[in-house]
Enzyme design. Sequence first.
Site, PDB file in Angstrom:
ATOM      1  N   LYS A 105      22.508  26.399  46.678  1.00  0.00           N
ATOM      2  CA  LYS A 105      23.130  27.656  46.284  1.00  0.00           C
ATOM      3  C   LYS A 105      22.383  28.817  46.922  1.00  0.00           C
ATOM      4  O   LYS A 105      21.149  28.885  46.872  1.00  0.00           O
ATOM      5  CB  LYS A 105      23.163  27.803  44.762  1.00  0.00           C
TER       6      LYS A 105
ATOM      7  N   ASP B 152      33.741  28.935  45.023  1.00  0.00           N
ATOM      8  CA  ASP B 152      33.431  29.423  43.678  1.00  0.00           C
ATOM      9  C   ASP B 152      34.732  29.543  42.885  1.00  0.00           C
ATOM     10  O   ASP B 152      35.341  30.611  42.799  1.00  0.00           O
ATOM     11  CB  ASP B 152      32.728  30.777  43.776  1.00  0.00           C
TER      12      ASP B 152
ATOM     13  N   CYS C 236      39.515  67.620  34.412  1.00  0.00           N
ATOM     14  CA  CYS C 236      39.971  66.768  35.508  1.00  0.00           C
ATOM     15  C   CYS C 236      39.438  67.306  36.828  1.00  0.00           C
ATOM     16  O   CYS C 236      39.613  68.506  37.127  1.00  0.00           O
ATOM     17  CB  CYS C 236      41.501  66.714  35.536  1.00  0.00           C
TER      18      CYS C 236
ATOM     19  N   GLU D 243      29.929  20.824  53.104  1.00  0.00           N
ATOM     20  CA  GLU D 243      31.133  21.583  52.774  1.00  0.00           C
ATOM     21  C   GLU D 243      30.735  22.880  52.091  1.00  0.00           C
ATOM     22  O   GLU D 243      29.760  22.917  51.330  1.00  0.00           O
ATOM     23  CB  GLU D 243      32.034  20.783  51.834  1.00  0.00           C
TER      24      GLU D 243
ATOM     25  N   CYS E 161      49.204  66.673  38.158  1.00  0.00           N
ATOM     26  CA  CYS E 161      47.920  66.255  38.730  1.00  0.00           C
ATOM     27  C   CYS E 161      48.180  65.556  40.059  1.00  0.00           C
ATOM     28  O   CYS E 161      48.754  64.455  40.077  1.00  0.00           O
ATOM     29  CB  CYS E 161      47.190  65.337  37.758  1.00  0.00           C
TER      30      CYS E 161
ATOM     31  N   LYS F  58      30.739  25.465  49.251  1.00  0.00           N
ATOM     32  CA  LYS F  58      30.937  25.339  47.808  1.00  0.00           C
ATOM     33  C   LYS F  58      31.811  26.505  47.344  1.00  0.00           C
ATOM     34  O   LYS F  58      31.355  27.629  47.195  1.00  0.00           O
ATOM     35  CB  LYS F  58      29.595  25.351  47.082  1.00  0.00           C
TER      36      LYS F  58
ATOM     37  N   TYR G 189      41.723  23.921  47.291  1.00  0.00           N
ATOM     38  CA  TYR G 189      41.140  23.137  48.379  1.00  0.00           C
ATOM     39  C   TYR G 189      40.708  21.784  47.815  1.00  0.00           C
ATOM     40  O   TYR G 189      40.013  21.726  46.792  1.00  0.00           O
ATOM     41  CB  TYR G 189      39.922  23.827  48.985  1.00  0.00           C
TER      42      TYR G 189
ATOM     43  N   CYS H 245      43.182  62.123  32.394  1.00  0.00           N
ATOM     44  CA  CYS H 245      43.819  63.419  32.606  1.00  0.00           C
ATOM     45  C   CYS H 245      45.253  63.324  32.090  1.00  0.00           C
ATOM     46  O   CYS H 245      46.033  62.505  32.589  1.00  0.00           O
ATOM     47  CB  CYS H 245      43.817  63.791  34.082  1.00  0.00           C
TER      48      CYS H 245
ATOM     49  N   CYS I  34      42.719  68.681  38.864  1.00  0.00           N
ATOM     50  CA  CYS I  34      43.618  69.759  38.420  1.00  0.00           C
ATOM     51  C   CYS I  34      43.034  70.613  37.301  1.00  0.00           C
ATOM     52  O   CYS I  34      43.713  71.509  36.791  1.00  0.00           O
ATOM     53  CB  CYS I  34      44.959  69.179  37.986  1.00  0.00           C
TER      54      CYS I  34
END
Length: 700
Positions: free
Chosen positions: A315, A119, A409, A115, A433, A117, A226, A427, A412
């Site tokens: 793993k 996470d 920025c 199966e 902007c 694995k 699951y 900004c 702008c």
Amino acid sequence: MPDSSAVQQRILALTERLHQLNHQYYQLDISEVPDQEFDQMLAELHQLETDYPDLALPNSPTRRVGGTITKQFPTAVHRYPMLSLGNTYSEDDLREFDERVQRGLEGAPYSYVCELKIDGVAMSLRYEHGQLVQGVTRGDGTRGDVVTANVRTIRTLPLALRPGPDQPEDFEVRGEVFMPLPVFAELNAEREQNGEPLLANPRNAASGTLKLQNSAQVAARKLRFYAYSLLTPGRHFASHSAALEALSRYGLPVSDTWRRCANITEVLDFVHYWAKQRHEFPVATDGIVIKVDDLRQQDQLGYTAKSPRWAIAYKYPAEAARTRLNEVIYNVGRTGAVTPVALLTPVPLAGTVVKRATLHNANQIELLDLRLGDLVYVEKGGEIIPKITGVDLAARPADAVPIQYPTLCPACATPLVRPEGEAHFRCPNERGCPPQLKARLEHYVSRRALNIDGLGAETVGRFFDLGLVTTPADIYDLPARRAELVTLERLGEKSIDNLIAGIEASKQVPFPRVLFGLGIRYVGETVAQKLAAHYRTIDALMVASAEEMAAVPEVGGVIAVAAAHWFQQPENQALIERLRQAGVQLAVTGEAPVPASDRLAGLTFVISGVFESHSREELQQVIISNGGKITGSISKKLSYLVAGDNMGPAKREKALALKVPIISETELMALLPSSEDEPAVSEENVIAATGLGSQGELFS
């Protein structure tokens, strides 16, 4: 008055039908009925549960929306310990594991189940007579936290199983709670726009979500589940593979990626296949779990002190790549946060070609001591977001140029600011902007906000560039400009019809989502729901002070200051007036709750700490429904400080200094006419406040 037995039968029928439709919708991708019909059944069930609360079922489909407040999670002892698996990164170790199995079974034939694995977060679920009764985290393997209310919000998890002749009356399901990769990416994108720290990976996001105290927030995070094993007091099935097939028949979600393997060669083939294919899977995975299939043989092999001898986890090693940092560009988000992005020499990594990597903020650049031209090491955080993890200093060119963070920025040329305590430069040119203006428009039309069909991010960006729209209110002028729209390339008559219909439909989007769509800094979906439920109209919000907003549960001072400032700006007040003229929903529909009494009229309260019998939100509802007011700070005008456990000492000291009466939860309740007048925080109220309801929203 309807007969209670008839009502009970109707509740059971609606519950069964809605569970069936949910299974078809989420497990089989079948939409048997239109959303409107689904909504009508759900609304009818809500009404019946409201009118006859004693007949409401604990696993009603209405529980999906959440709303339970848990001040602390009790713990429970696992009936079957949740042991960890032995891990390996070596294929040679897998062959040695196979040799140990062969010796342990004394040469008898055997097979494996492999199966993916997942996470995520290991979870133990208990079902009795087909009904979900408890969800417990792994904890230390012996005892875990009871998070049943949060687990009930997981849409793909059946609250009531489909019956079957081989279904045990009382059994446990072990599985993994996870956050799908698209949901994780969406959540991080929103956090980045809001200038919040990014979540490290989907596993951490899922774990943190399960520990949230408000299950309505959990529901908004769209977790999934699951199942990977079934446990009963006796041996109910002959093999693990038979148990997985039974779980699927009962309606539990089982990943269809598992495979029965006849020998270690087929196991290694499975490992090699998924080494590449797992990057196409919409769920974070970090390996393969290999189990002996026959349950009698599992018993024969037994356990070590920490793990079973009949299973092992392979793993996949973390993938990294070395490439050159060529340039750093700076993106400006909806809230003005400036995010640096590294442009890299393209390099293959974890199934994709990586050309860019986030650098998060100026602190990260300084911490890594990055220079243009550096050879850098790149990994994928949670195997999703490419990130630079280090520099090959030995290969640094002599002419490598230190990165200078911009002071203006990039869009702008406005001088950037860095608010105290924040990691991002920003900004401040909110009104001029271009990237900020465009991002706010994209946010307004997004699926979780106004969800305007025919006006996606690309189209609204194009309209912005052409000067057709600069604010959300301009969107509602587009139907009147049809003659102008038909002259645009790649925009046919049918597209324009869809666009105009989508704009018209957005006028019926509930107020909480409109409030979220306005893009006020820090006001995410949950905060928008709380503010809308509390104030009910945009007009009440516009005149509320930051102090008053901060008293609303789950809002707090920083959010309240930002929201109050936003509503005080003349440009935003003008925007709201234009939206009002366009017919956008700026109030919660339906009648306001009827006050229980006026016993607390003229009194103001501050609520602080954790309470034994009520959540802070429930106490707030009690005060408001009896005529009182809530505030967020202590002053001479305050009537009472309602103090619970773990209240900050500063508030207590200030209240004592100002001679403000400090009362307990019990003393507050004694001020009321009777306990019967206390309003309940019902699922109906939560749903009415959030504006959620359709099959595609509430259960997606």
